[in-house]
Design an enzyme around this catalytic site. Structure first.
Site, PDB file in Angstrom:
ATOM      1  N   LYS A  82      27.848  34.304  42.808  1.00 61.61           N
ATOM      2  CA  LYS A  82      28.934  33.994  43.744  1.00 61.61           C
ATOM      3  C   LYS A  82      28.475  33.083  44.890  1.00 61.61           C
ATOM      4  O   LYS A  82      29.222  32.214  45.328  1.00 61.61           O
ATOM      5  CB  LYS A  82      29.537  35.294  44.304  1.00 61.61           C
ATOM      6  CG  LYS A  82      30.265  36.121  43.243  1.00 61.61           C
ATOM      7  CD  LYS A  82      30.917  37.352  43.840  1.00 61.61           C
ATOM      8  CE  LYS A  82      31.406  38.285  42.751  1.00 61.61           C
ATOM      9  NZ  LYS A  82      32.183  39.413  43.242  1.00 61.61           N
TER      10      LYS A  82
ATOM     11  N   ASP B 188      38.292  38.437  45.429  1.00 63.79           N
ATOM     12  CA  ASP B 188      37.888  39.834  45.664  1.00 63.79           C
ATOM     13  C   ASP B 188      38.551  40.321  46.954  1.00 63.79           C
ATOM     14  O   ASP B 188      39.142  41.395  46.998  1.00 63.79           O
ATOM     15  CB  ASP B 188      36.363  39.943  45.815  1.00 63.79           C
ATOM     16  CG  ASP B 188      35.644  39.753  44.493  1.00 63.79           C
ATOM     17  OD1 ASP B 188      36.248  40.032  43.444  1.00 63.79           O
ATOM     18  OD2 ASP B 188      34.478  39.315  44.506  1.00 63.79           O
TER      19      ASP B 188
END
Ligand code: NAP
Length: 517
Positions: free
Chosen positions: A300, A339
């Site tokens: 990420k 997220d």
């Protein structure tokens, strides 16, 4: 025989590795029933080399196209007898009705056991992607054989992209397979490039080569029969990736939305350079039609760096993590973090409020890991009065200070004074399902109105049960997981996501996970 380069039909070929002819014949019918278009009869797997009558019985009334292979040990197969016997077995099989015969490229044309129109000329490299892959492909393509087949071991998904280069360049029907988990994408997307076929196993444990998916995975999960040259490609990058639920959820969503798209797993080694090299190789191939990528651990941060802060959502930059890359038709990239979006949307939906209504509300985040970080950044952004509680004081304090929140130790939860409680620790996760971060409290304090447990395995954690019993709004990790995938789908497609379908897929998968454990 059909020419797949003309018709675009890519066969699902089930490789059969039974050790008796009776069992192999039974598997042939099972493969046809499961959706295979052809079977590869691996005659070298038979314990006893088959006599003429046995081959005749095996092939009689075959329900699908048949390819016969009798691979010698020197080429990675199991046949140990003389070469003349091996070629005689293959010649018999063709005389008795086999549609195709696999002949290794080392066999000179003079000895080919069938007419050129039936020959699949094959080359295998079980160690690596051959550096001279293009030359090998050109040699096969220039031969008299009807079909080219190349199979090589993939070290990374970049090797699978090389398979597509070859497929695009060959003039004859061609199969190119990058073996191993890193090469899986070459087995899924061959249909987009008019491959002659792709190999599948009848069931797990019955693979004839590493990384072979099952027929059902190809047909039901990846929907390879509906691939077209125009299919858009999406995927998830991670390490490891085999247990990701994202292919199931997004492929089901594309199917429900009637989209010509396929979502694949991409196993990229953990380093930032591995990530960069793959992205460069992928984006250089504009004909892959890659439109979006999910990014998971450990990439990420690499994704944020690769896309560049200027092209990313500002909160994703603040969190330091991008889990969603969107690729525009002109090749430009955008980075997001669904997220946090998924978590916040779950929370406000559970509380029946808007994101802006979070301003001024007191919240407690338990935990200071990656998930906590995304949620803390988002809650602070929307104006919550936030306290971070964590077991490791240093880590928790650091996170709280970075985003301007208060901090307290996890053993001070009896001082909890918040309307919203969000568990971002793994307390209560399978197999420790009887644990809850709030278990030490006699009961949930009356100030708490909403409890959000980010854990999704199990969905009904002890904390969630405590919350329901106390009359709080209860938001589960399943809600969050589905919402982050919904946000990705909508970011990529600009269409409303089939949320219910996506939720059912995740719930089913989680049910299956628990049963298996
Ligand atoms: P992480 O970075 O490893 O952080 C784990 C956190 O849990 C740390 O704060 C750690 O405290 C704490 N912790 C672990 N075991 C503990 C224990 N026995 N007692 C007290 N604290 C403990 O993990 P993450 O990626 O942030 O994931 C956190 C949670 O989010 C997991 O439960 C995971 O299931 C869930 N999750 C949900 C989704 C979703 O979509 N719903 C997605 C990803 C993850 P220390 O700092 O003291 O070690």
């Amino acid at each position: 025989m059909t020419d797949t380069k003309r018709t675009g039909r890519t066969r699902i070929i089930c490789s059969l590795t039974a050790t008796s002819a009776t069992e192999m014949r039974r598997d042939m019918f099972a493969a046809a029933a499961a959706g295979a278009d052809a079977v590869e009869l691996r005659l070298d797997y038979l314990q006893i080399p088959p006599a003429r009558q046995e081959i005749a019985d095996l092939l009689a009334g075959a329900p699908v196209e048949t390819i016969v292979t009798c691979r010698p040990t020197a080429e990675g197969g199991k046949f140990r007898g003389p070469e003349s016997d091996r070629l005689a077995i293959l010649a018999n099989a063709v005389r008795l009705g086999a549609d195709w015969v696999d002949v290794e490229a080392a066999v000179t044309p003079h000895y080919w056991p069938a007419s050129v129109g039936r020959v699949i000329l094959s080359l295998h490299d079980f160690k690596r992607c051959p550096p001279d892959l293009d030359d090998i492909a050109a040699r096969l393509d220039g031969s008299e054989a009807a079909v080219n087949k190349i199979a090589f071991a993939a070290a990374e998904p970049r090797d699978a992209l090389r398979a597509f280069d070859v497929l695009r360049n060959c003039r004859k029907p061609t199969l190119v397979l990058a073996m191993g988990q890193a090469g899986l994408v070459s087995r899924i997307l061959g249909g987009k490039f008019g491959a002659f076929g792709t190999f599948a196993a009848l069931a797990h444990g019955k693979e004839s080569a590493p990384g072979q998916p099952t027929i059902r995975e190809l047909t039901d999960l990846y929907r390879v029969k509906s691939l077209t040259p125009a299919s858009a490609v999406y995927g998830v990058i991670g390490w490891p990736i085999a247990h990701s639920m994202s292919p199931a959820i997004h492929n089901a969503a594309f199917a429900a939305a009637g989209m010509d798209a396929c979502y694949v797993p991409l196993l990229i080694e953990p380093g930032p350079d591995d990530f960069r090299r793959f992205m460069d190789a992928l984006l250089a191939r504009t004909w892959m039609d890659c439109r979006g990528l999910s990014v998971t651990i450990p990439h990420k941060e690499h994704a944020l760096r690769y896309v560049g802060a200027d092209n990313c959502d500002s909160l994703a930059v603040r969190i330091g993590a991008v889990n969603t890359i969107t690729i525009a038709p002109d090749g430009s990239l955008a980075g997001d973090n669904t997220d946090y979006a998924g978590a916040i949307d779950s929370l406000v939906a559970g509380m029946a409020i808007a994101r802006e209504d979070l301003a001024g509300r007191r919240a407690a985040v338990l935990g200071a890991g990656g998930v906590a970080r995304a949620i803390v950044a988002a809650l602070m952004h929307y104006g919550c009065e936030l306290t971070v509680y964590n077991r490791t004081v240093k880590r928790g304090r650091q996170l709280a200070e970075e985003f301007g929140a208060a901090f307290d130790g996890l053993d001070n939860l009896d001082r909890l004074d918040a309307e919203i409680v969000i568990n971002c620790t793994s307390i209560g996760m399978y197999p420790d399902v009887d644990c809850s971060p709030l278990a030490p409290l006699v009961k949930i304090p009356p100030c708490v109105k909403a409890v959000f447990d980010t854990i999704y395995n199990p969905v009904e954690t002890r904390l969630i049960r405590q919350a329901r019993a106390a009359g709080c709004a209860a938001i589960t990790g399943l809600d969050m997981f589905v919402n982050q995938a919904v946000a990705q789908f909508e970011r990529w497609t600009a269409k409303p996501a089939p949320r219910q379908v996506m939720r059912e897929v995740v719930a089913r998968k989680l049910g299956a996970c628990n049963e298996n454990e």
